[in-house]
Write an enzyme that holds these catalytic residues in place. Structure first.
Site, PDB file in Angstrom:
ATOM      1  N   ASN A 151       0.838  -1.189   0.000  1.00  0.00           N
ATOM      2  CA  ASN A 151       0.000   0.000   0.000  1.00  0.00           C
ATOM      3  C   ASN A 151       0.879   1.247   0.000  1.00  0.00           C
ATOM      4  OD1 ASN A 151      -0.231  -1.375   2.876  1.00  0.00           O
ATOM      5  ND2 ASN A 151      -0.565   0.798   3.331  1.00  0.00           N
ATOM      6  N   ASP A 152       0.736   2.156   0.939  1.00  0.00           N
ATOM      7  CA  ASP A 152       1.264   3.514   0.837  1.00  0.00           C
ATOM      8  C   ASP A 152       2.735   3.584   0.403  1.00  0.00           C
ATOM      9  OD1 ASP A 152      -1.061   3.438   2.265  1.00  0.00           O
ATOM     10  OD2 ASP A 152      -0.366   4.665   3.921  1.00  0.00           O
ATOM     11  N   PRO A 153       3.045   4.500  -0.554  1.00  0.00           N
ATOM     12  CA  PRO A 153       4.447   4.835  -0.793  1.00  0.00           C
ATOM     13  C   PRO A 153       4.966   5.668   0.369  1.00  0.00           C
ATOM     14  CG  PRO A 153       3.034   6.257  -2.101  1.00  0.00           C
ATOM     15  CD  PRO A 153       2.130   5.268  -1.409  1.00  0.00           C
TER      16      PRO A 153
ATOM     17  N   GLN B 235       4.758   0.429   2.082  1.00  0.00           N
ATOM     18  CA  GLN B 235       4.151  -0.500   3.017  1.00  0.00           C
ATOM     19  C   GLN B 235       3.953  -1.856   2.329  1.00  0.00           C
ATOM     20  OE1 GLN B 235       2.407   1.050   6.500  1.00  0.00           O
ATOM     21  NE2 GLN B 235       4.531   1.413   5.955  1.00  0.00           N
TER      22      GLN B 235
ATOM     23  N   SER C 261       3.198   4.267   8.030  1.00  0.00           N
ATOM     24  CA  SER C 261       3.716   5.219   7.044  1.00  0.00           C
ATOM     25  C   SER C 261       4.521   6.360   7.656  1.00  0.00           C
ATOM     26  CB  SER C 261       2.554   5.792   6.225  1.00  0.00           C
ATOM     27  OG  SER C 261       1.935   4.793   5.468  1.00  0.00           O
TER      28      SER C 261
END
Length: 579
Positions: free
Chosen positions: A62-64, A79, A123
């Site tokens: 998921n999140d950069p 992630q 994150s």
């Protein structure tokens, strides 16, 4: 279908909480599949897997996090679940590239090992300190299940790959005080330096008010919470993944996070957990009061501007000192029904990196795919001055329609046939207008555009199209990506995505560029003034059975003034770094 029903049975279908045990919760934003988090991927299926978008060989992403440039290499942290294809067991995966297109993967940079992050490494961001010293700030879930902010530093600054990271024992460096919701306190930003102090933001909420808390430090270790947030807004809920950065008023060049001046505006972007969309405002940063004031041309809240009007979330920007630009990455998040991807051994991708700058009108941002992606262009097809009458479908042949880059300019004789804008639509979000009108219903000036990822007989297609409406004072232009016809698959989430774009129609032209890649279509309208990303799962329009069409369902004739389309090659994607 049996597999999907089994997965749905196992799922705890609640977005609001990440469940740690029977009595304690930490607010999060992902569906949880406890029985699948550790399910080892045996085989990775290629159906719907992208060809040139960033993704690891398998498992969930998921999140950069914390993209940055260091000693000749671009670094992307993200992630990642190393043990399965659903959210869980999250670590900071790490990949490097020389060109933002071809990638090598390294071992995870950060993973839970210590009391301050033993329950999770969530994150954060990266900052380059004076002396070219990188540092990572990230949210850890500590042994008390609180969200705290930690830092990590490279073990060897002489290593351009930064293969090993150290988490010092003086963590956490930012604790939630009594006035902060410790279960909703995460995602520290890249730091900026003003008047001898480093500053960061941490996303949070107080009841239904979204908040960007501000912290200051002289040495980057001892942080003090400011008396007031940098900014907050009622009734917006949890602010995830805040991003705060400067933009030049009259240039496409980017700026370092600490830049301040008369020719500079600031952007505050937040990811709203309640809507799963991202919103931003453009405004002024008062360095004396440490306050951010949105311009009166920026709507502050759910009705505001969005970086992307589709499947796009948890984005992060960074300054590229090599090409003096600000770059944007975002997570092309899975739709609810895409749990089926877990049976394929992978889930989630990152968007194509985008250059980002302030539009000359000063009211919005402009985005465009990085120029490096053009190195993947292969066979080219060119069309010009092709007429599209009502009901026409013109196939674009000669390229691999499943993996393509398409850039087209449409023109039209006049605006006289634009259909009236229903006053009731002004109370609706653009996606509802798109859903009501769609690509099938005949209009005046539109709908016209592209039918991407289409089957030969159009049983499946994902249309990307414009509709032009005549309002009382001016015309309104809608760009829509409508996934309702994208797949014959049962039980899929197939939404309409859309946004209105402020554009000068005096030339009677509209442009559209779409990056098509198996199960994702990133579309840039009007030179990047609006972007819509769709994630789709066709059953017929797959591999070499996918087609691409131009279409017009409006009574006004549309001219395909100029079209360039390319087959796109495959980059080197996350092969393990040797040595």
């Amino acid at each position: 279908m049996a597999a999907q029903q089994f997965l749905s049975f196992l799922a705890l279908v609640v977005f609001a909480f990440v469940i740690l045990n029977d009595n304690d919760v930490v607010e999060g934003s992902h569906r949880i599949y406890p029985d699948l988090q550790f399910l080892k991927v045996v085989k990775v299926q290629q159906l719907h897997r992208t060809g040139y978008h960033f993704q690891p060989p398998s498992n969930w992403i998921n999140d950069p996090n914390g993209p940055m440039y260091y000693k000749g290499l671009y670094h992307l942290f993200y992630q990642y679940n190393p043990k399965g294809a659903v959210w869980g067991n999250i670590v900071w995966a790490h990949s490097v590239s020389k060109d933002l297109v071809n990638w090598e993967s390294l071992k995870p940079a950060i993973y839970p090992t210590k009391p301050f992050d033993i329950k999770g490494c969530w994150s954060g961001s990266a900052t380059i300190l004076p002396g070219n010293k990188p540092i990572i700030l990230y949210t850890g879930i500590d042994s008390k299940k609180r969200q705290v902010q930690n830092y990590a530093i490279p073990a060897n600054l002489s290593d351009p790959y930064l293969k090993k990271w150290v988490k010092p024992d003086d963590n956490p460096i930012v604790d939630p005080d009594k006035g902060v919701n410790a279960s909703a306190f995460r995602d520290p930003t890249t730091a900026w330096r003003v008047d001898g102090h480093w500053k960061i933001l941490v996303g949070s909420r107080r009841k239904s008010r979204g908040i960007a808390y501000l912290y200051r430090s002289k040495d980057f270790k001892k942080w003090v919470k400011a008396k007031h947030p940098l900014h907050s807004k009622a009734n917006t809920g949890m602010w995830e993944c805040p991003d705060f950065f400067p933009v030049l008023i009259s240039s496409q060049n980017g700026l370092d996070a600490s830049a301040i001046g008369k020719d500079v505006k600031h952007v505050l972007k937040v990811s709203l957990d309640l809507t799963r969309y991202e919103y931003y405002t453009i405004g002024t940063y008062d360095r004396k009061k440490d306050r951010y004031i949105p311009d009166n041309t920026s709507i502050d809240g759910w009705d505001g501007l969005r970086l992307d009007y589709g499947n796009f979330y948890a984005s992060k920007t960074f300054y590229d000192p090599v090409k003096h630009r600000r770059l944007l990455w975002g997570w092309v998040n899975e739709s609810d029904s895409a749990v089926a991807d877990t049976t394929k051994g992978w889930a989630g991708i990152q968007s194509i990196p985008r250059k980002l700058w302030l539009d000359p009108n000063g009211k919005q941002l402009v985005q465009w795919p990085i120029e490096e992606i053009e190195t993947l262009r292969r066979k080219k097809v060119h069309l010009c001055n092709q007429k599209l009458n009502l009901g026409d479908h013109l196939e674009v042949k000669g390229i691999t329609a499943i993996q393509a880059d398409v850039d087209v300019t449409f023109s039209f004789p006049s605006l006289k046939k634009a259909e009236p804008f229903d006053p009731n639509w002004s109370k609706l979000p653009a996606i509802d207008v798109c859903a009501q009108r769609g690509s099938h219903k005949q209009g005046g000036l539109g709908p016209f555009g592209l039918l991407t990822l289409a089957s030969r007989n159009l049983e499946e297609f994902t249309p990307i199209f414009f509709r032009i409406f005549k309002d009382i004072e001016k015309h309104k232009v809608l760009l829509c990506s409508d996934a309702r016809s994208s797949s014959l698959g049962a039980g899929l989430y197939k939404p309409s995505f859309a946004g209105f774009v402020d554009v000068d129609l005096s030339t009677n032209k509209l442009s559209l560029r779409s990056l098509i890649d198996h199960s994702v279509v990133e579309s840039f309208g009007v030179g990047g003034k609006i972007v819509v990303t769709s994630r789709v799962y066709p059953t017929l329009a797959v591999f070499n059975k996918a087609h691409l069409f131009l279409f017009n369902n409006g009574t006004e004739t549309i001219i395909v003034e100029n079209l360039n389309a390319w087959s796109m090659g495959r980059p080197v994607m996350n092969i393990p770094l040797k040595g």
